[in-house]
Write an enzyme that holds these catalytic residues in place. Sequence first.
Site, PDB file in Angstrom:
ATOM      1  N   GLU A   1       0.816  -1.211   0.000  1.00 47.22           N
ATOM      2  CA  GLU A   1       0.000   0.000   0.000  1.00 47.22           C
ATOM      3  C   GLU A   1       0.854   1.266   0.000  1.00 47.22           C
ATOM      4  OE1 GLU A   1      -3.036  -0.010  -0.708  1.00 47.22           O
ATOM      5  OE2 GLU A   1      -3.340  -2.167  -0.508  1.00 47.22           O
TER       6      GLU A   1
ATOM      7  N   GLY B   1      29.964   1.943   1.882  1.00 50.59           N
ATOM      8  CA  GLY B   1      31.278   1.349   2.129  1.00 50.59           C
ATOM      9  C   GLY B   1      31.402  -0.042   1.545  1.00 50.59           C
TER      10      GLY B   1
ATOM     11  N   GLY C   1      28.185 -26.645   0.018  1.00 50.54           N
ATOM     12  CA  GLY C   1      27.542 -27.443  -1.014  1.00 50.54           C
ATOM     13  C   GLY C   1      28.188 -27.216  -2.369  1.00 50.54           C
TER      14      GLY C   1
ATOM     15  N   GLY D   1      33.383 -16.228 -14.332  1.00 47.05           N
ATOM     16  CA  GLY D   1      33.694 -14.831 -14.072  1.00 47.05           C
ATOM     17  C   GLY D   1      33.060 -13.850 -15.026  1.00 47.05           C
TER      18      GLY D   1
ATOM     19  N   GLY E   1      35.646  -8.822 -17.107  1.00 44.32           N
ATOM     20  CA  GLY E   1      36.373  -8.293 -15.965  1.00 44.32           C
ATOM     21  C   GLY E   1      37.565  -9.175 -15.626  1.00 44.32           C
TER      22      GLY E   1
ATOM     23  N   ASP F   1      36.103 -28.741  -9.102  1.00 44.48           N
ATOM     24  CA  ASP F   1      35.418 -27.531  -9.537  1.00 44.48           C
ATOM     25  C   ASP F   1      35.610 -27.288 -11.022  1.00 44.48           C
ATOM     26  OD1 ASP F   1      34.784 -26.849  -6.761  1.00 44.48           O
ATOM     27  OD2 ASP F   1      36.933 -26.442  -6.582  1.00 44.48           O
TER      28      ASP F   1
ATOM     29  N   ASP G   1      42.267 -13.411 -16.257  1.00 44.92           N
ATOM     30  CA  ASP G   1      41.689 -13.861 -14.989  1.00 44.92           C
ATOM     31  C   ASP G   1      42.658 -14.759 -14.227  1.00 44.92           C
ATOM     32  OD1 ASP G   1      39.011 -12.712 -15.544  1.00 44.92           O
ATOM     33  OD2 ASP G   1      39.023 -14.186 -17.160  1.00 44.92           O
TER      34      ASP G   1
END
Length: 684
Positions: free
Chosen positions: A165, A240, A316, A340, A343, A354, A363
Amino acid sequence: MAAPQKGLTESMEHVPVASADVSGADALPYYIAALLPSGTPRWNDQSSIGSPANVTFSFMTESPAYAWFDDSFGFAPMSGVQQAAVRAALAAWSEVANITFREVSDAGDGGEIRFGTNNQNGTSGGYTYFPNSDPSGGDVYIANDQASNKNPEPGNWGYHTLVHEIGHAIGLKHPGDYDAHGGGAEGPFLPAAEDNQQFTTMSYTTQPWANYGTYGVAPALYDVAAIQYLYGANLKTRPGDDVYQLSNTETAFTKVIWDGAGSDTLDAGAQTRGATIDLQQGAFSSIGTNGAGGAAVNNVSIAYGASIGNANGGSGSDKITGNALANRLNGGAGDDTISGLTGMDTLDGGSGSDVLDGGEESDSALWTGPRHAYSISLKANADDTVADSSGTDRIIGNSIEHFVFVDGEFVTDTASTAAQVYRLYDATLDRAPDAGGLKNWVESIDSGSMTLNQTVAGFTGSSEFTGRYGNPDDTGFVTLLYRNVLGREPDAPGMQTWTSALAGGKSRSDLVLDFSESGENIGLTSPGVEQGLWLRDDAAAQVARLYHTTLNRLPDAEGLVTWTNALHNGDTLLRISDQFTGSPEFVERYGALDSAGFTTLLYNNVLGRQPDSSGLAAWTASMDSGTRRAEVVVGFSESAEHQSQRAAFIDDGVMLYGQNQSAGQVETAGLALSGSNPDWLFNA
């Protein structure tokens, strides 16, 4: 009528004010246009759209004299609990936009926005008048015949009603063709798939409840964009370096992240479920639980205009996507997938197997251990891999250019300083760089103490260069450059161009650099670069030498990591030496010797020789005058003699105690160590 149940339409309404079409609505993003009523009612209508607004509000003590019958029916002032909830909901809107709210007495005309309750006969949970110059403009009425409105708390329907509202009271409409009384509404509308509270709190439809079983406590993604369009973005909110810790693992939650400035981090490190994190503006992430035993879906979003640069995954198997900033993306434990995008990103998969994709630009990827603790495969035309006992990390499409370990890094970026120095070695000396020389030339250039042109002069002024090129005339010099650097005979136009340049005053050093950095030579030398150039870490080298000095052995991996990180975090080699010289292993080796005996044993154990008389006298006198033994140990450890002796165990990756030293070798890396180094070159 009872409050609506999950997944059904809500019982909320606003009373529209007729006016002209939204100015420029067709040019707005669709998700903003769908939330703006015709005429764009707003509290800063005397200024341009996007200007800040200061709005007063009050709590009605009685039904206003101007109120319609429906507004007055069953009127009652808000309770203290309701008033506190209104203040919190107003603050949520102020946090994202330049609209501030100041509470005033309700005496007389009261505030520009006035809050009260009435009996709405079960037909709605509340309704609101859009901003306008009429006395009723901005008035908000909450249904006191709805039990859900009695105790509004963050996460329940009553609190959501207030947020909704207030959205009307400051200028937003419904995003769909509906209202609480069954009538139609003005367009434009959101697509049906986005007309729910995942995208906007102004919708009548909740998000799929299985995604996350709670109501929003603040403006949703599209609401933030629309209200910032009307009043401007609040850049004073968290300006910050902030960390958004999303640590709730037990109950459902939803959050829109708006941040004014700074280097900020989305931290899901406490999560045990696999999280999906996307740092792109307007993107949704899935973090935590849905409240019913499953994983949350699309419960966190990054507001348009908010730049969040970093993310931490949990234990996880996470999927983390960066944005156009120089992201720092940490996967934590689990088998993570990290991208990524653009950048200059830094990716850390953590333990597990991974998948890393740096994306565009140069990178870096981090591994916490020393190089020789891993099996490394860097291949120019296939996915790179780095493996240890916790799993195998795979780098997609050679998208990582800096492979960083605790004792150094492999650089595969053909545009890097390391690649430029590598090409200079090949162009001038016809060999690969020694590890220590490569490291020191790169540091000098990157620190600004030398330019690349000054570096070239050092190479071309060496006896090794003269031995290869001699002192021919300009034509002969150019011919040798074509042969030695490009591996071919000069073409006539090229010969004419370069000899004319030399005749016109161009230095031979500059010409060497032109050949070395030519596209042709970069292409010729890129396979060697793409298979990895090793740059040692000086802090790790100091620690490795200290192990040999004090304990007469190679460092173990855990100790090397611990003490190297301590140096990087501000500790000193002397304080670390205190720890080593106080250890039982050191005491057992050196015992309670006097100064001369201690010095003699250092010469024997560290440098492998008997002390020279002047050195023995100097060190003995220094200790007798108060120099601590830890200081003497550092002096021996960092001496040029000891550094030279230990270079073979350090410069190409620190060799580790009790480990097969074939570990850490790089498959198809193609690196070569120089057999000898001329005086003018940097040495290890």
